[in-house]
Design an enzyme around this catalytic site. Structure first.
Site, PDB file in Angstrom:
ATOM      1  N   ARG A  27       0.820  -1.216   0.000  1.00 48.22           N
ATOM      2  CA  ARG A  27       0.000   0.000   0.000  1.00 48.22           C
ATOM      3  C   ARG A  27       0.854   1.265   0.000  1.00 48.22           C
ATOM      4  O   ARG A  27       0.397   2.335  -0.409  1.00 48.22           O
ATOM      5  CB  ARG A  27      -0.929   0.023   1.227  1.00 48.22           C
ATOM      6  CG  ARG A  27      -0.216   0.125   2.552  1.00 48.22           C
ATOM      7  CD  ARG A  27      -1.137   0.172   3.756  1.00 48.22           C
ATOM      8  NE  ARG A  27      -0.366   0.208   4.982  1.00 48.22           N
ATOM      9  CZ  ARG A  27       0.121   1.323   5.524  1.00 48.22           C
ATOM     10  NH1 ARG A  27      -0.118   2.489   4.947  1.00 48.22           N
ATOM     11  NH2 ARG A  27       0.824   1.265   6.640  1.00 48.22           N
ATOM     12  N   ARG A 183       3.067 -17.409  34.012  1.00 49.74           N
ATOM     13  CA  ARG A 183       3.217 -17.508  32.556  1.00 49.74           C
ATOM     14  C   ARG A 183       2.212 -16.606  31.839  1.00 49.74           C
ATOM     15  O   ARG A 183       1.984 -16.759  30.640  1.00 49.74           O
ATOM     16  CB  ARG A 183       3.039 -18.972  32.131  1.00 49.74           C
ATOM     17  CG  ARG A 183       4.125 -19.887  32.671  1.00 49.74           C
ATOM     18  CD  ARG A 183       4.024 -21.285  32.072  1.00 49.74           C
ATOM     19  NE  ARG A 183       2.839 -21.992  32.530  1.00 49.74           N
ATOM     20  CZ  ARG A 183       2.822 -22.812  33.600  1.00 49.74           C
ATOM     21  NH1 ARG A 183       3.926 -22.987  34.321  1.00 49.74           N
ATOM     22  NH2 ARG A 183       1.716 -23.443  33.953  1.00 49.74           N
ATOM     23  N   ARG A 184       1.630 -15.665  32.596  1.00 53.34           N
ATOM     24  CA  ARG A 184       0.627 -14.759  32.025  1.00 53.34           C
ATOM     25  C   ARG A 184       1.077 -13.302  32.103  1.00 53.34           C
ATOM     26  O   ARG A 184       0.258 -12.385  32.137  1.00 53.34           O
ATOM     27  CB  ARG A 184      -0.700 -14.927  32.773  1.00 53.34           C
ATOM     28  CG  ARG A 184      -1.222 -16.369  32.726  1.00 53.34           C
ATOM     29  CD  ARG A 184      -2.460 -16.552  33.563  1.00 53.34           C
ATOM     30  NE  ARG A 184      -2.894 -17.949  33.567  1.00 53.34           N
ATOM     31  CZ  ARG A 184      -3.953 -18.420  34.217  1.00 53.34           C
ATOM     32  NH1 ARG A 184      -4.704 -17.573  34.938  1.00 53.34           N
ATOM     33  NH2 ARG A 184      -4.266 -19.699  34.171  1.00 53.34           N
ATOM     34  N   CYS A 203       1.782  -2.395  14.792  1.00 55.52           N
ATOM     35  CA  CYS A 203       2.800  -3.216  14.127  1.00 55.52           C
ATOM     36  C   CYS A 203       3.408  -4.179  15.150  1.00 55.52           C
ATOM     37  O   CYS A 203       3.475  -5.376  14.918  1.00 55.52           O
ATOM     38  CB  CYS A 203       3.875  -2.333  13.513  1.00 55.52           C
ATOM     39  SG  CYS A 203       3.290  -1.335  12.134  1.00 55.52           S
ATOM     40  N   ARG A 262       4.016  -7.822  13.776  1.00 59.12           N
ATOM     41  CA  ARG A 262       3.428  -8.371  12.549  1.00 59.12           C
ATOM     42  C   ARG A 262       4.087  -7.811  11.303  1.00 59.12           C
ATOM     43  O   ARG A 262       4.180  -8.467  10.260  1.00 59.12           O
ATOM     44  CB  ARG A 262       1.920  -8.081  12.504  1.00 59.12           C
ATOM     45  CG  ARG A 262       1.600  -6.606  12.372  1.00 59.12           C
ATOM     46  CD  ARG A 262       0.133  -6.307  12.124  1.00 59.12           C
ATOM     47  NE  ARG A 262      -0.077  -4.871  12.045  1.00 59.12           N
ATOM     48  CZ  ARG A 262       0.070  -4.144  10.943  1.00 59.12           C
ATOM     49  NH1 ARG A 262       0.420  -4.716   9.803  1.00 59.12           N
ATOM     50  NH2 ARG A 262      -0.132  -2.840  10.960  1.00 59.12           N
ATOM     51  N   ASP A 265       9.303  -2.462   9.241  1.00 58.10           N
ATOM     52  CA  ASP A 265      10.090  -1.613   8.342  1.00 58.10           C
ATOM     53  C   ASP A 265      11.535  -1.742   8.827  1.00 58.10           C
ATOM     54  O   ASP A 265      11.941  -1.099   9.793  1.00 58.10           O
ATOM     55  CB  ASP A 265       9.582  -0.166   8.434  1.00 58.10           C
ATOM     56  CG  ASP A 265      10.410   0.819   7.622  1.00 58.10           C
ATOM     57  OD1 ASP A 265      11.506   0.448   7.146  1.00 58.10           O
ATOM     58  OD2 ASP A 265       9.986   1.978   7.480  1.00 58.10           O
ATOM     59  N   ASN A 273      12.357  -0.004  17.218  1.00 55.53           N
ATOM     60  CA  ASN A 273      11.638  -0.991  18.027  1.00 55.53           C
ATOM     61  C   ASN A 273      12.570  -1.696  19.015  1.00 55.53           C
ATOM     62  O   ASN A 273      12.220  -1.903  20.180  1.00 55.53           O
ATOM     63  CB  ASN A 273      10.971  -2.035  17.133  1.00 55.53           C
ATOM     64  CG  ASN A 273       9.992  -1.444  16.147  1.00 55.53           C
ATOM     65  OD1 ASN A 273       9.965  -1.855  14.980  1.00 55.53           O
ATOM     66  ND2 ASN A 273       9.197  -0.484  16.559  1.00 55.53           N
ATOM     67  N   HIS A 303      10.410  -6.432   6.077  1.00 57.74           N
ATOM     68  CA  HIS A 303      10.578  -5.896   4.728  1.00 57.74           C
ATOM     69  C   HIS A 303      11.512  -4.690   4.683  1.00 57.74           C
ATOM     70  O   HIS A 303      11.677  -3.961   5.661  1.00 57.74           O
ATOM     71  CB  HIS A 303       9.221  -5.523   4.110  1.00 57.74           C
ATOM     72  CG  HIS A 303       8.340  -4.713   5.032  1.00 57.74           C
ATOM     73  ND1 HIS A 303       7.395  -5.288   5.852  1.00 57.74           N
ATOM     74  CD2 HIS A 303       8.271  -3.380   5.242  1.00 57.74           C
ATOM     75  CE1 HIS A 303       6.771  -4.346   6.537  1.00 57.74           C
ATOM     76  NE2 HIS A 303       7.294  -3.180   6.180  1.00 57.74           N
ATOM     77  N   LEU A 304      12.112  -4.529   3.513  1.00 58.54           N
ATOM     78  CA  LEU A 304      13.006  -3.407   3.233  1.00 58.54           C
ATOM     79  C   LEU A 304      12.448  -2.682   2.015  1.00 58.54           C
ATOM     80  O   LEU A 304      12.310  -3.278   0.937  1.00 58.54           O
ATOM     81  CB  LEU A 304      14.420  -3.922   2.946  1.00 58.54           C
ATOM     82  CG  LEU A 304      15.471  -2.882   2.576  1.00 58.54           C
ATOM     83  CD1 LEU A 304      15.825  -2.028   3.792  1.00 58.54           C
ATOM     84  CD2 LEU A 304      16.722  -3.568   2.020  1.00 58.54           C
TER      85      LEU A 304
END
Length: 377
Positions: A27, A183-184, A203, A262, A265, A273, A303-304
């Site tokens: 997009r 574990r939560r 993201c 998910r 960039d 990040n 992705h790049l």
């Protein structure tokens, strides 16, 4: 000297995309894409801020504090010189007004620059057009909606039950202090029922933390010579027991954080990040008196953008420096004991509200020059 493997891991991802990425039309531009990659860093090797290009430290800190404060309006970011989300807010504004441009009485749609200036100077405008919807901060701090839900009892009689918003960050801190082996220990931003109200679906959509007990040897290594010399005359910490080490309030546990993403960039977003979740791990570890351990990123669509290829090649040609460290300092006024006696110990949420970008000092950061690349909104 601690070895910097972070820059090498990151460059491996870039090289994989350059050599094996699948070309896709998306997009917002053409990309080289791969699915399912991981990055892992031991926090004891240094703070995870890439050194093969200069990173915008203050923007990283400002955005994370914005998330933690539960804010979803770009006003706080703009006022602190962080412009990561400017394009999303402006695009949302343009999307609203473009179909009605012929009905606007000689009032042109604001340029991006004018839009941001108005966010800075017009509080009423900022309240309306700076809002991005229920994105990260809202989900982290106020999951769900206030209101009433119609229910039925076992006899079929209807009644209304109040629904409350959930502060996932406050809950996480409470659980870490009271049940650290749970574990939560998770925080989620992917609220399916509110995705259509967000300018951009998350993201990085969730994170989980994990703790373990430190060994006696690990705890001994945390006792500094200065601590030891104040109580023991000579010698070293190699014979200390757990109970003796406790007198210095040395952490008993290590804490790791794993985030899930998910969409990545890789050139512009991923370095941000990594550092952001590294800082979040440092902040949480400080609050619960644990040692930052492993930082792990599970990456989905990696992705790049093809207009970042030359920049990626340039970064891959550079050798990394030793990683920096970070010091977190609460606002000075609260360091006075008499203030603490009067107000009591602050909660974690109160500390978050009092933190400013300058509360986070980056120590010994050496890097190559920054590499400019266009942002794809």
């Amino acid at each position: 000297m601690r070895i910097n493997t972070l820059d090498e891991e990151y460059k491996l991802i870039l090289r994989h995309l350059l050599g094996h990425g699948v070309t896709k039309q998306t997009r917002n531009g053409e990309v080289l894409s791969a699915f399912g990659m991981t990055i892992r860093h031991n926090m004891q090797d240094g703070f995870p801020l890439l050194t093969t290009k200069k990173m915008a430290w203050k923007s990283i800190v400002t955005e994370l504090l914005w998330f933690l404060r539960g804010d979803t309006n770009i006003k706080y970011l703009v006022d602190n010189g962080c412009h990561i989300w400017d394009g999303d807010a402006w695009a949302n504004y343009v999307k609203y007004w473009e179909p009605m441009v012929e009905y606007i009485d000689n009032k042109p749609i604001l340029t991006k620059e004018d839009f941001i200036n108005k966010i800075k100077t017009d509080d009423e405008f900022a309240e309306k057009w700076g809002e991005l919807g229920p994105i990260y901060g809202k989900q982290w701090r106020s999951w769900g909606k206030l209101g009433y839900l119609r229910m039925s009892d076992k006899d079929g009689n209807s009644y209304y039950q109040e629904t409350k918003q959930i502060d996932q960050i406050a809950n996480l801190i409470f659980e870490l202090k009271t049940n650290p082996d749970s574990r939560r220990l998770m925080v989620n931003a992917w609220n399916v029922g509110e995705l259509d109200q967000m300018v951009l679906p998350p993201c990085h959509y969730g994170f989980q933390v994990y703790t373990r007990e430190l060994s006696l040897e690990e705890r001994r290594n945390l006792v500094t010579p200065e601590m030891h010399s104040k109580i023991y005359d000579g010698g070293d910490s190699s014979t200390l027991s757990h109970s003796e080490i406790n007198q210095w309030n040395i952490p008993k546990r290590a804490i790791s954080l794993m985030w899930n993403q998910r969409s990545v960039d890789t050139f512009l977003g991923l370095p941000f990040n990594i550092a952001s979740y590294g800082l979040l791990l440092e902040i949480i570890a400080k609050e619960v008196n644990m040692v930052p351990d492993d930082l792990i990123g599970n990456l989905g669509d990696v992705h790049l953008y093809t207009n970042h290829i030359e920049q990626a090649k340039e970064q891959c040609s550079r050798e990394g420096f030793e990683l920096p460290s970070v010091t977190i300092t609460e606002r000075n006024w609260y360091q006075h004991e008499k203030v603490k006696e009067h107000l009591g110990e602050k909660t974690f949420i109160q500390k978050i509200e009092s933190y400013r970008p300058e509360s986070f000092t980056l120590n010994n950061y050496q890097s190559h020059p920054k590499i400019k690349a266009p942002l794809s909104n």
